[in-house]
Design an enzyme around this catalytic site. Sequence first.
Site, PDB file in Angstrom:
ATOM      1  N   LYS A  34       0.853  -1.201   0.000  1.00 25.76           N
ATOM      2  CA  LYS A  34       0.000   0.000   0.000  1.00 25.76           C
ATOM      3  C   LYS A  34       0.887   1.248   0.000  1.00 25.76           C
ATOM      4  O   LYS A  34       1.791   1.377   0.812  1.00 25.76           O
ATOM      5  CB  LYS A  34      -0.910   0.015   1.230  1.00 25.76           C
ATOM      6  N   ASP A  61      -3.346   4.307  -2.078  1.00 22.06           N
ATOM      7  CA  ASP A  61      -4.261   4.832  -1.060  1.00 22.06           C
ATOM      8  C   ASP A  61      -4.150   6.364  -1.000  1.00 22.06           C
ATOM      9  O   ASP A  61      -3.609   6.922  -0.044  1.00 22.06           O
ATOM     10  CB  ASP A  61      -3.889   4.188   0.287  1.00 22.06           C
ATOM     11  N   LYS A  63      -6.945   8.315  -1.589  1.00 22.10           N
ATOM     12  CA  LYS A  63      -8.280   8.776  -1.158  1.00 22.10           C
ATOM     13  C   LYS A  63      -8.761  10.007  -1.924  1.00 22.10           C
ATOM     14  O   LYS A  63      -8.969  11.074  -1.352  1.00 22.10           O
ATOM     15  CB  LYS A  63      -8.276   9.065   0.349  1.00 22.10           C
ATOM     16  N   HIS A  65     -11.005  12.757  -3.549  1.00 22.84           N
ATOM     17  CA  HIS A  65     -12.284  13.345  -3.114  1.00 22.84           C
ATOM     18  C   HIS A  65     -12.420  14.715  -3.772  1.00 22.84           C
ATOM     19  O   HIS A  65     -11.786  15.685  -3.348  1.00 22.84           O
ATOM     20  CB  HIS A  65     -12.294  13.496  -1.581  1.00 22.84           C
ATOM     21  N   ASP A  66     -13.260  14.790  -4.820  1.00 24.97           N
ATOM     22  CA  ASP A  66     -13.440  16.069  -5.518  1.00 24.97           C
ATOM     23  C   ASP A  66     -14.725  15.973  -6.343  1.00 24.97           C
ATOM     24  O   ASP A  66     -15.460  14.986  -6.217  1.00 24.97           O
ATOM     25  CB  ASP A  66     -12.211  16.336  -6.413  1.00 24.97           C
ATOM     26  N   PRO A  68     -17.079  15.185  -9.586  1.00 21.13           N
ATOM     27  CA  PRO A  68     -16.954  13.978 -10.422  1.00 21.13           C
ATOM     28  C   PRO A  68     -15.882  14.065 -11.501  1.00 21.13           C
ATOM     29  O   PRO A  68     -15.072  13.145 -11.645  1.00 21.13           O
ATOM     30  CB  PRO A  68     -18.364  13.841 -11.031  1.00 21.13           C
ATOM     31  N   ASN A  69     -15.829  15.157 -12.250  1.00 17.24           N
ATOM     32  CA  ASN A  69     -14.872  15.228 -13.358  1.00 17.24           C
ATOM     33  C   ASN A  69     -13.425  15.159 -12.869  1.00 17.24           C
ATOM     34  O   ASN A  69     -12.608  14.402 -13.405  1.00 17.24           O
ATOM     35  CB  ASN A  69     -15.100  16.516 -14.155  1.00 17.24           C
ATOM     36  N   THR A  70     -13.105  15.918 -11.833  1.00 18.34           N
ATOM     37  CA  THR A  70     -11.722  15.951 -11.330  1.00 18.34           C
ATOM     38  C   THR A  70     -11.319  14.594 -10.761  1.00 18.34           C
ATOM     39  O   THR A  70     -10.213  14.094 -11.011  1.00 18.34           O
ATOM     40  CB  THR A  70     -11.585  17.051 -10.252  1.00 18.34           C
ATOM     41  N   THR A 120     -11.516   6.127  10.265  1.00 17.53           N
ATOM     42  CA  THR A 120     -11.555   5.508  11.602  1.00 17.53           C
ATOM     43  C   THR A 120     -11.082   6.473  12.689  1.00 17.53           C
ATOM     44  O   THR A 120     -11.237   6.198  13.870  1.00 17.53           O
ATOM     45  CB  THR A 120     -10.705   4.214  11.639  1.00 17.53           C
ATOM     46  N   ARG A 182      -3.663  -6.668  14.111  1.00 20.73           N
ATOM     47  CA  ARG A 182      -2.531  -6.840  15.027  1.00 20.73           C
ATOM     48  C   ARG A 182      -2.418  -8.304  15.448  1.00 20.73           C
ATOM     49  O   ARG A 182      -3.437  -8.929  15.763  1.00 20.73           O
ATOM     50  CB  ARG A 182      -2.735  -6.018  16.314  1.00 20.73           C
ATOM     51  N   GLN A 191      -4.468   2.548  16.860  1.00 24.74           N
ATOM     52  CA  GLN A 191      -5.672   1.875  16.348  1.00 24.74           C
ATOM     53  C   GLN A 191      -6.601   1.543  17.515  1.00 24.74           C
ATOM     54  O   GLN A 191      -6.167   1.005  18.531  1.00 24.74           O
ATOM     55  CB  GLN A 191      -5.303   0.581  15.601  1.00 24.74           C
ATOM     56  N   ARG A 212       2.557  -1.267  10.940  1.00 27.84           N
ATOM     57  CA  ARG A 212       3.606  -1.283  11.963  1.00 27.84           C
ATOM     58  C   ARG A 212       3.971  -2.649  12.517  1.00 27.84           C
ATOM     59  O   ARG A 212       5.116  -2.849  12.906  1.00 27.84           O
ATOM     60  CB  ARG A 212       3.224  -0.315  13.090  1.00 27.84           C
TER      61      ARG A 212
END
Length: 239
Positions: A34, A61, A63, A65-66, A68-70, A120, A182, A191, A212
């Site tokens: 990742k 990863d 993420k 978020h904008d 739709p076109n971008t 989270t 874990r 976490q 980790r």
Amino acid sequence: MDIRDKMIVALDFSDLESVKNLVEELEDLVTFYKVGLELYLNTNGEILEYLDSKGKKVFLDLKFHDIPNTTTMASIFAAKKNIAIFDVHSGGGKEMMNSVVKAVKNINPETMIIGVTILTSFSEESIYEIYKSKLSLNELVLNMAKITKEAGMDGVVCSALESKEIKNICGTSFKTICPGIRLKDSNTNDQKRVMTPKEAIKNGCNYLVIGRDITKSENPRLITKQILNEIEEGLKEIC
Ligand code: C5P
């Protein structure tokens, strides 16, 4: 099925040297990594070429978020780079997710597009402060998972504890990608809700994201082998 493909090691580093040391040490044991914002930006994206040269699969990863076109334009980049999995915020809405799905599947039907529901790091209080919703955090997560599925996405990132409930609502083919894993007795760090690799597999998680426990270990190979053993045991028990 290659059991190793169930485990995605989170490369939470800021430089390529640290990554190379770990990837070379874990060479045959890990097939999937990742890459998050920190590593992607610090290496000017070079990390993707490196992992590709080593024949590794990538969960990008970032993420997105904008509008739709971008978001769709950014997602097309991921599809062209042959990324195995990438994610967008489900909070961007159905129209945004649907636009991403159509564009990406047209280029590369194999690319998995995953929704991030509610981070989270949010508590009941902090989510209420923003949305003023009467729904509980869990109800909001389940509703967002449902919308993510309706938009044609492949799955969501979620806690291993939520995996079963999400599959009850969205169907078993809807993928769950679960961090917060874990080994028994290891440090949970920040976490809040963790599960062991074996429990997570038994709870229906499709992919386990592990950071980790491996990256901060004095013996990453040993820990990785223990995790793979647990995944194998978990899979045997659900078969
Ligand atoms: O070190 P640890 O195993 O806790 O790392 C988990 C990885 O999964 C980190 O890269 C973290 O950013 C990521 N993650 C998470 N919780 C989410 C989404 C991603 O822990 N909801």
